[in-house]
Design a protein around this motif. Structure first.
Motif, PDB file in Angstrom:
ATOM      1  N   MET A   1       0.840  -1.174   0.000  1.00 12.03           N
ATOM      2  CA  MET A   1       0.000   0.000   0.000  1.00 12.03           C
ATOM      3  C   MET A   1       0.884   1.235   0.000  1.00 12.03           C
ATOM      4  N   ASN A   2       0.493   2.227  -0.751  1.00 13.87           N
ATOM      5  CA  ASN A   2       1.235   3.468  -0.828  1.00 13.87           C
ATOM      6  C   ASN A   2       0.324   4.610  -0.388  1.00 13.87           C
ATOM      7  N   ILE A   3       0.811   5.438   0.490  1.00 11.10           N
ATOM      8  CA  ILE A   3       0.034   6.561   1.016  1.00 11.10           C
ATOM      9  C   ILE A   3       0.090   7.715   0.013  1.00 11.10           C
ATOM     10  N   ASP A   4      -1.074   8.274  -0.289  1.00 12.37           N
ATOM     11  CA  ASP A   4      -1.128   9.439  -1.162  1.00 12.37           C
ATOM     12  C   ASP A   4      -1.768  10.606  -0.417  1.00 12.37           C
ATOM     13  N   LYS A   5      -1.869  11.743  -1.092  1.00 13.74           N
ATOM     14  CA  LYS A   5      -2.392  12.955  -0.472  1.00 13.74           C
ATOM     15  C   LYS A   5      -3.832  12.766  -0.005  1.00 13.74           C
ATOM     16  N   GLU A   6      -4.633  12.049  -0.776  1.00 16.23           N
ATOM     17  CA  GLU A   6      -6.036  11.813  -0.418  1.00 16.23           C
ATOM     18  C   GLU A   6      -6.140  11.020   0.889  1.00 16.23           C
ATOM     19  N   THR A   7      -5.284  10.017   1.049  1.00 15.71           N
ATOM     20  CA  THR A   7      -5.288   9.210   2.273  1.00 15.71           C
ATOM     21  C   THR A   7      -4.889  10.054   3.472  1.00 15.71           C
ATOM     22  N   VAL A   8      -3.869  10.885   3.313  1.00 18.54           N
ATOM     23  CA  VAL A   8      -3.434  11.759   4.403  1.00 18.54           C
ATOM     24  C   VAL A   8      -4.551  12.716   4.789  1.00 18.54           C
ATOM     25  N   GLU A   9      -5.237  13.271   3.807  1.00 19.96           N
ATOM     26  CA  GLU A   9      -6.335  14.193   4.099  1.00 19.96           C
ATOM     27  C   GLU A   9      -7.463  13.484   4.836  1.00 19.96           C
ATOM     28  N   LYS A  10      -7.752  12.238   4.453  1.00 19.84           N
ATOM     29  CA  LYS A  10      -8.808  11.478   5.124  1.00 19.84           C
ATOM     30  C   LYS A  10      -8.423  11.178   6.573  1.00 19.84           C
ATOM     31  N   GLU A  18      -5.667  19.807  11.190  1.00 23.76           N
ATOM     32  CA  GLU A  18      -5.554  20.684  10.035  1.00 23.76           C
ATOM     33  C   GLU A  18      -4.087  20.719   9.634  1.00 23.76           C
ATOM     34  N   LEU A  19      -3.799  20.271   8.422  1.00 25.61           N
ATOM     35  CA  LEU A  19      -2.418  20.212   7.951  1.00 25.61           C
ATOM     36  C   LEU A  19      -2.217  21.164   6.789  1.00 25.61           C
ATOM     37  N   ALA A  20      -1.117  21.904   6.810  1.00 24.60           N
ATOM     38  CA  ALA A  20      -0.741  22.740   5.676  1.00 24.60           C
ATOM     39  C   ALA A  20      -0.219  21.831   4.576  1.00 24.60           C
ATOM     40  N   GLU A  21      -0.102  22.366   3.372  1.00 27.11           N
ATOM     41  CA  GLU A  21       0.342  21.548   2.236  1.00 27.11           C
ATOM     42  C   GLU A  21       1.720  20.941   2.476  1.00 27.11           C
ATOM     43  N   ASP A  22       2.656  21.720   3.046  1.00 24.57           N
ATOM     44  CA  ASP A  22       3.993  21.171   3.295  1.00 24.57           C
ATOM     45  C   ASP A  22       3.950  20.090   4.373  1.00 24.57           C
ATOM     46  N   GLU A  23       3.041  20.227   5.339  1.00 25.75           N
ATOM     47  CA  GLU A  23       2.886  19.206   6.378  1.00 25.75           C
ATOM     48  C   GLU A  23       2.296  17.929   5.780  1.00 25.75           C
ATOM     49  N   LYS A  24       1.399  18.073   4.819  1.00 22.69           N
ATOM     50  CA  LYS A  24       0.821  16.895   4.152  1.00 22.69           C
ATOM     51  C   LYS A  24       1.901  16.105   3.425  1.00 22.69           C
ATOM     52  N   GLU A  25       2.804  16.820   2.752  1.00 23.12           N
ATOM     53  CA  GLU A  25       3.894  16.144   2.037  1.00 23.12           C
ATOM     54  C   GLU A  25       4.799  15.397   3.015  1.00 23.12           C
ATOM     55  N   LYS A  26       5.107  16.035   4.146  1.00 23.27           N
ATOM     56  CA  LYS A  26       5.942  15.377   5.157  1.00 23.27           C
ATOM     57  C   LYS A  26       5.216  14.172   5.741  1.00 23.27           C
ATOM     58  N   MET A  27       3.912  14.312   5.944  1.00 20.83           N
ATOM     59  CA  MET A  27       3.114  13.215   6.493  1.00 20.83           C
ATOM     60  C   MET A  27       3.064  12.036   5.524  1.00 20.83           C
ATOM     61  N   ALA A  29       5.410  11.165   3.436  1.00 18.49           N
ATOM     62  CA  ALA A  29       6.712  10.491   3.550  1.00 18.49           C
ATOM     63  C   ALA A  29       6.792   9.690   4.843  1.00 18.49           C
ATOM     64  N   ASP A  30       6.365  10.283   5.959  1.00 21.31           N
ATOM     65  CA  ASP A  30       6.428   9.589   7.253  1.00 21.31           C
ATOM     66  C   ASP A  30       5.550   8.343   7.265  1.00 21.31           C
ATOM     67  N   MET A  31       4.336   8.467   6.761  1.00 20.14           N
ATOM     68  CA  MET A  31       3.426   7.317   6.770  1.00 20.14           C
ATOM     69  C   MET A  31       3.920   6.210   5.847  1.00 20.14           C
ATOM     70  N   ASN A  32       4.519   6.564   4.722  1.00 19.84           N
ATOM     71  CA  ASN A  32       5.090   5.551   3.836  1.00 19.84           C
ATOM     72  C   ASN A  32       6.270   4.842   4.500  1.00 19.84           C
ATOM     73  N   LYS A  33       7.076   5.571   5.304  1.00 18.43           N
ATOM     74  CA  LYS A  33       8.173   4.941   6.047  1.00 18.43           C
ATOM     75  C   LYS A  33       7.619   3.946   7.069  1.00 18.43           C
ATOM     76  N   ILE A  34       6.533   4.323   7.737  1.00 21.36           N
ATOM     77  CA  ILE A  34       5.922   3.425   8.727  1.00 21.36           C
ATOM     78  C   ILE A  34       5.430   2.157   8.047  1.00 21.36           C
ATOM     79  N   LEU A  35       4.753   2.308   6.922  1.00 17.27           N
ATOM     80  CA  LEU A  35       4.263   1.119   6.204  1.00 17.27           C
ATOM     81  C   LEU A  35       5.410   0.271   5.678  1.00 17.27           C
ATOM     82  N   GLY A  36       6.493   0.914   5.273  1.00 18.87           N
ATOM     83  CA  GLY A  36       7.674   0.175   4.832  1.00 18.87           C
ATOM     84  C   GLY A  36       8.261  -0.652   5.960  1.00 18.87           C
ATOM     85  N   PHE A  37       8.287  -0.079   7.153  1.00 13.68           N
ATOM     86  CA  PHE A  37       8.774  -0.808   8.327  1.00 13.68           C
ATOM     87  C   PHE A  37       7.863  -1.996   8.626  1.00 13.68           C
ATOM     88  N   MET A  38       6.570  -1.804   8.528  1.00 21.36           N
ATOM     89  CA  MET A  38       5.623  -2.887   8.776  1.00 21.36           C
ATOM     90  C   MET A  38       5.796  -3.998   7.740  1.00 21.36           C
TER      91      MET A  38
END
Length: 96
Positions: A1-10, A18-27, A29-38
């Motif tokens: 599974m790959n995290i996209d902007k829509e998933t982060v917004e949901k 409430e996340l700014a656009e730059d925070e969404k991009e960081k999120m 990356a962070d969520m994809n790292k977590i899923l990669g670890f899993m």
């Protein structure tokens, strides 16, 4: 599974964030790292491993209650913002 902007917004909506656009991009990356670890954890063969329920083999490792200081009824009421002779007075929060 790959995290996209829509998933982060949901997820942010569900968490009431409430996340700014730059925070969404960081999120993303962070969520994809977590899923990669899993995914790495899923590669490990755990068929012979008992599930971990407790972090230690100790049973009921609690201390006995010891009374260190007793205060009187009057001392307990001393620092209360509002009180009468017997009780703490607080704002009414439940209507009949």
């Amino acid at each position: 599974m790959n995290i996209d902007k829509e998933t982060v917004e949901k997820v942010a909506h569900l968490a009431r964030l409430e996340l700014a656009e730059d925070e969404k991009e960081k999120m993303i990356a962070d969520m994809n790292k977590i899923l990669g670890f899993m995914d790495k954890l899923n590669e490990i063969d755990t068929s012979g491993i008992e599930p971990l329920v407790y972090m230690t083999n100790e049973i009921n490792t609690v201390r006995e209650d010891v009374i260190k200081q007793e205060i009187t009824h009057e001392e307990a009421l001393l620092n209360a913002p509002k009180h009468d002779n017997d009780y703490f007075l607080v704002a009414k929060v439940i209507e009949k």
